[in-house]
Design an enzyme around this catalytic site. Structure first.
Site, PDB file in Angstrom:
ATOM      1  N   CYS A  84       0.854  -1.195   0.000  1.00 16.69           N
ATOM      2  CA  CYS A  84       0.000   0.000   0.000  1.00 16.69           C
ATOM      3  C   CYS A  84       0.888   1.243   0.000  1.00 16.69           C
ATOM      4  O   CYS A  84       1.684   1.433  -0.915  1.00 16.69           O
ATOM      5  CB  CYS A  84      -0.963  -0.068   1.182  1.00 16.69           C
ATOM      6  SG  CYS A  84      -2.237   1.203   1.213  1.00 16.69           S
ATOM      7  N   ASP A  89      -9.050  -3.143  -6.993  1.00 19.06           N
ATOM      8  CA  ASP A  89      -8.544  -2.164  -6.024  1.00 19.06           C
ATOM      9  C   ASP A  89      -8.954  -0.756  -6.460  1.00 19.06           C
ATOM     10  O   ASP A  89      -8.419  -0.234  -7.432  1.00 19.06           O
ATOM     11  CB  ASP A  89      -7.017  -2.271  -5.957  1.00 19.06           C
ATOM     12  CG  ASP A  89      -6.395  -1.313  -4.943  1.00 19.06           C
ATOM     13  OD1 ASP A  89      -7.125  -0.491  -4.366  1.00 19.06           O
ATOM     14  OD2 ASP A  89      -5.171  -1.403  -4.747  1.00 19.06           O
ATOM     15  N   HIS A 118      -7.972  -4.375  -2.758  1.00 21.90           N
ATOM     16  CA  HIS A 118      -6.927  -3.709  -2.000  1.00 21.90           C
ATOM     17  C   HIS A 118      -6.791  -4.425  -0.659  1.00 21.90           C
ATOM     18  O   HIS A 118      -7.775  -4.819  -0.054  1.00 21.90           O
ATOM     19  CB  HIS A 118      -7.293  -2.238  -1.783  1.00 21.90           C
ATOM     20  CG  HIS A 118      -6.180  -1.428  -1.208  1.00 21.90           C
ATOM     21  ND1 HIS A 118      -5.107  -0.999  -1.962  1.00 21.90           N
ATOM     22  CD2 HIS A 118      -5.955  -0.970   0.052  1.00 21.90           C
ATOM     23  CE1 HIS A 118      -4.281  -0.312  -1.210  1.00 21.90           C
ATOM     24  NE2 HIS A 118      -4.769  -0.295   0.025  1.00 21.90           N
TER      25      HIS A 118
END
Length: 247
Positions: free
Chosen positions: A126, A184, A215
Site C-alpha cells: 500500500c 482495487d 486492495h
C-alpha cells in the site's frame, strides 16, 4: 528456518530516531537484507507476520515506523476509520525528502548489519509499496517488490501531494516486481495503465502482475484477505529476492 525474537533499533535520521523492528534467522550465517515498508497503519500484527515470513525464508528484515517524526515510538494505528484517517493525514503531512532519508537510513543499516551479506532489497504494501518503489531509486537496492502501491499514478505522496516517482523511474537499477489487485479502487485501471506506460518508456528491468483481488488482499485480517493469492504472491517475492540477493 527458525527466526529470532524481533529486535528493536532506533536508526538516526535528520528528523529524529526511526524506531525499526528487525526480524532475522537464527544461526550464524550471513543473509541478505530487506526493508519492509508498512501500510499507513505502521507495524501492525499482519505486518509483523509478513516480516516473520520473510525472515523465515532467510532474510534480515528491517521494518521502520513510517511516521516516526509524528508519533511516539511503538504506536500502531487501528484498522478502522479513525486509524485510516490519521494514517492518511500523516501520509500527506510528511515531507517527500523525509521518506527518502528514511529509506537511505534503513538500507545503510542492512548493508552494514553484522549478519548481512551486503545485498539489499525492499518490499512494501500500500503506502509501503510506493515507499519501496522510491527505495528502488537507491543504486545499492538490487530487488524491489511493490504490493498495490498507492499514489504513484497521481504523483501525490508527501506534503503538498506532489512527488516525482514516475519521473525518477530511470534511477532504478535493480529488478522491480509490481503486484496489483484488479478490484482495487485506490489504483484503478487507468492509474495502473499510467504507471505501466511510464515503466515501459523508461524500460527498467521489471515484471508486472495483475490478479483478481481487492486492495489489502495480502493483509491476513479482514474480509479482503485472500490467502491463496497471498501465498502465491509472497512466494513470487521470495523467489525474486533469492535470485537477486542470494542467501
Amino acid at each position: 528456518m527458525t527466526i529470532r525474537e524481533p529486535e528493536t533499533v532506533d536508526l538516526p535520521t535528520a528528523r529524529g530516531a526511526m524506531r525499526t523492528l528487525v526480524f532475522r534467522p537464527t544461526g550464524e550465517g550471513r543473509h541478505p537484507g530487506l526493508v519492509l515498508w508498512s501500510e499507513i497503519f505502521q507495524i501492525t500484527a499482519p505486518i509483523r507476520r509478513t516480516a516473520a515470513f520473510l525472515a523465515g525464508h532467510g532474510f534480515i528484515v528491517a521494518v521502520p515506523e513510517v511516521y516516526h517524526e509524528f508519533l511516539p515510538a511503538g504506536i500502531v494505528l487501528a484498522y478502522d476509520q479513525a486509524g485510516a484517517d490519521k494514517g492518511n493525514e500523516l501520509k500527506y503531512a510528511k515531507e517527500l525528502a523525509s521518506y527518502d532519508d528514511d529509506a537511505r537510513a534503513a538500507v545503510d543499516f542492512l548493508k552494514t548489519h553484522a549478519s548481512a551479506n551486503g545485498r539489499v532489497g525492499t518490499l512494501g504494501i500500500c503506502l509501503g509499496g510506493h515507499l519501496a518503489f522510491r527505495t528502488a531509486f537507491l543504486p545499492d537496492v538490487a530487488a524491489t517488490v511493490c504490493f498495490y502501491a498507492t499514489d504513484i499514478h497521481q504523483g501525490s505522496l508527501g506534503r503538498g501531494k506532489s512527488d516525482n516517482s514516475l519521473a525518477r523511474i530511470p534511477d532504478i537499477r535493480g529488478e522491480l516486481m509490481l503486484i496489483w489487485g484488479r478490484q482495487d479502487p485506490h489504483v484503478p485501471g487507468e492509474g495502473r495503465a499510467k504507471i505501466y506506460a511510464a515503466l515501459a518508456a523508461a524500460n527498467p528491468r521489471f515484471t508486472w502482475h495483475e490478479f483478481n483481488g481487492a486492495h489489502a488482499f495480502l493483509r491476513d485480517e479482514g474480509h479482503r484477505y485472500d490467502p491463496a493469492l497471498a501465498h502465491l504472491t509472497l512466494g513470487m517475492a521470495v523467489d525474486l529476492f533469492r535470485r537477486q540477493l542470494g542467501g
